[in-house]
Design an enzyme around this catalytic site. Structure first.
Site, mmCIF file in Angstrom:
data_model
loop_
_atom_site.group_PDB
_atom_site.id
_atom_site.type_symbol
_atom_site.label_atom_id
_atom_site.label_comp_id
_atom_site.label_asym_id
_atom_site.label_seq_id
_atom_site.Cartn_x
_atom_site.Cartn_y
_atom_site.Cartn_z
ATOM 1 C CE1 TYR A 143 -3.204 -2.773 0.006
ATOM 2 C CE2 TYR A 143 -3.752 -2.315 2.282
ATOM 3 C CZ TYR A 143 -3.960 -3.038 1.127
ATOM 4 O OH TYR A 143 -4.917 -4.009 1.101
ATOM 5 C CE LYS A 194 0.572 -16.877 -2.625
ATOM 6 N NZ LYS A 194 0.063 -18.262 -2.483
ATOM 7 C CG ASP A 226 -2.403 -19.806 -0.869
ATOM 8 O OD1 ASP A 226 -1.594 -19.787 0.083
ATOM 9 O OD2 ASP A 226 -2.184 -20.425 -1.929
ATOM 10 C CG ASP A 250 -7.154 -4.489 3.936
ATOM 11 O OD1 ASP A 250 -8.134 -4.453 4.688
ATOM 12 O OD2 ASP A 250 -7.021 -3.747 2.946
ATOM 13 C CG ASP A 254 -12.286 -6.611 6.182
ATOM 14 O OD1 ASP A 254 -12.014 -6.142 7.305
ATOM 15 O OD2 ASP A 254 -12.604 -5.891 5.214
#
Ligand code: NAD
Length: 369
Positions: A143, A194, A226, A250, A254
């Site tokens: 980000y 990852k 994942d 993030d 959620d």
């Protein structure tokens, strides 16, 4: 008793002021019944600050935030300010606050009280009693990484670039904090990245492993992001503390939030680096937004805000016992069948925001008797 616990309250917009009022009632209760006094100041942020100062975070407000022990924030934003310039919009004030305070770790607990397990989108038995914490790196990663942007190539087509960058120091500080938190819980930590396909993942895994050597009592597990997403909806109770980067955090936080099924119940904390006395800059806020659709109706659920205050007691003021009292009082109010409209179900009693605040205070009275 000591009156040096400096707290800045920024109720913000929409339901922010309504839910913050319930925290004020608890602070008054603590003063009266626990003889704990907070030095509370209040200021504007978000749309409310735009209306008064023409900017969503005035310099004086930021100064105050930098000089208190903790900041409590309600929520910012709403349709009234949809048209304002991007750099002063309500969310810009909040982002600036997080950046200036250098809050690099975002803590999001996801807990499912047995009384609330039916609200989850998963089967009751999978989530009942869930109690996990996601620690998300908040100030680095894709980000913020440079270069970024969209450019037009010579052939006229466009190309977009985002860059995922992590320094060893950025990974080390958030992992260290996560290990410390795991040590105060059940001594289990999942580090998520990852490493199979990303260089930042390889470094993340290496640094997490190195930091882990300082915490021999904590069981460290590495998991690909994942797989973590899959495991969160398959068998969420296997997790206690998860530490991960900004992007994965993030998304995964959620996802974990939805396991609880109730946005109005989710607190969060954002912490900065510890100073020489071990004190960290800290901002506590509910996960939900300003809920303009229900603002002013007195029906918002104040429990996320109240539990954010409980996190503040625990992490900024080392008042774990009082934090437990507040959390237990919230649980007892729910166990008594009291619900705000958002979490209403058959056989429970619908109450207002202020009635929920009163119910929590009443339960606190009983617990402290
Ligand atoms: P939201 O979280 O405000 O609302 C989503 C839905 O959940 C709405 O139906 C709302 O009524 C309900 N809800 C949220 N909190 C509740 C509570 N405590 N009690 C009962 N119901 C609750 O998200 P949104 O609608 O996407 O955004 C509304 C505004 O809030 C926007 O301006 C957005 O930018 C802002 N926002 C701010 C923050 C923040 O301040 N940290 C976070 C998210 C969104």
């Amino acid at each position: 008793m000591a009156a040096n616990k400096k707290l800045l309250m920024l109720p913000g917009d929409g339901i922010g002021p309504e839910v913050m009022k319930q925290v004020q009632a608890i602070i008054e209760w603590m003063d009266r019944r626990r003889h704990v006094t907070f030095d509370v100041t209040q200021d504007l942020v978000g749309g409310a600050a735009i209306d008064k100062h023409g900017t969503s975070l005035a310099d004086e407000t930021l100064d105050q935030a930098m000089n208190v022990d903790a900041v409590l924030l309600g929520a910012v934003g709403g349709p009234k300010w949809d048209g304002v310039a991007r750099d002063i919009r309500p969310e810009a004030g909040l982002l600036k606050l997080r950046k200036e305070m250098d809050l690099f770790a975002n803590l999001r607990p996801a807990t499912v009280l047995p009384a609330m397990a039916k609200a989850s989108s998963l089967k009751e038995e999978l989530v009942s009693g869930l109690d996990m914490l996601i620690v998300r790196e908040l100030t680095g990663g894709v980000y913020f990484g440079q270069p970024r942007g969209i450019e037009t190539l010579p052939d006229g087509t466009r190309k977009a670039v985002d860059t995922q960058v992590y320094t060893e120091g950025e990974i080390e500080r958030v992992c260290r904090l996560a290990f410390e938190l795991a040590g105060k819980r059940s001594n289990r930590l999942h580090s998520v990245e990852k490493a199979n396909v990303m260089e930042t993942g390889v470094l993340w895994r290496a640094v997490a492993t190195e930091v882990g050597k300082d915490f021999p009592n904590i069981e460290l597990n590495h998991m690909y992001a994942d797989n973590c997403a899959m495991q969160l909806v398959r068998r969420p109770k296997q997790f206690d503390v998860i530490v991960t980067d900004n992007l994965f955090g993030d998304i995964l936080s959620d996802c974990a939030a939805m396991l609880t099924g109730s946005l109005g119940m989710l607190p969060s904390a954002s912490l900065g680096a510890a100073d020489a006395d071990g004190r960290r800059k800290a901002l506590y806020e509910p996960v939900h937004g300003s809920a303009p659709d229900i603002a002013g109706q007195g029906i918002a659920n104040p429990l996320a805000m109240i539990q954010s205050f409980a996190m503040c007691l625990k992490y900024s003021f080392d008042m774990g016992e009082d934090a437990d009292l507040v959390e237990q009082a919230c649980r007892n109010a729910l166990d008594a069948g009291l619900r705000t409209a958002d979490i209403m179900e058959a056989g429970t009693t619908k109450i207002s925001t202020s009635q929920m605040g009163e119910a929590v205070t009443r339960e606190l009275d009983k617990l402290a008797a």
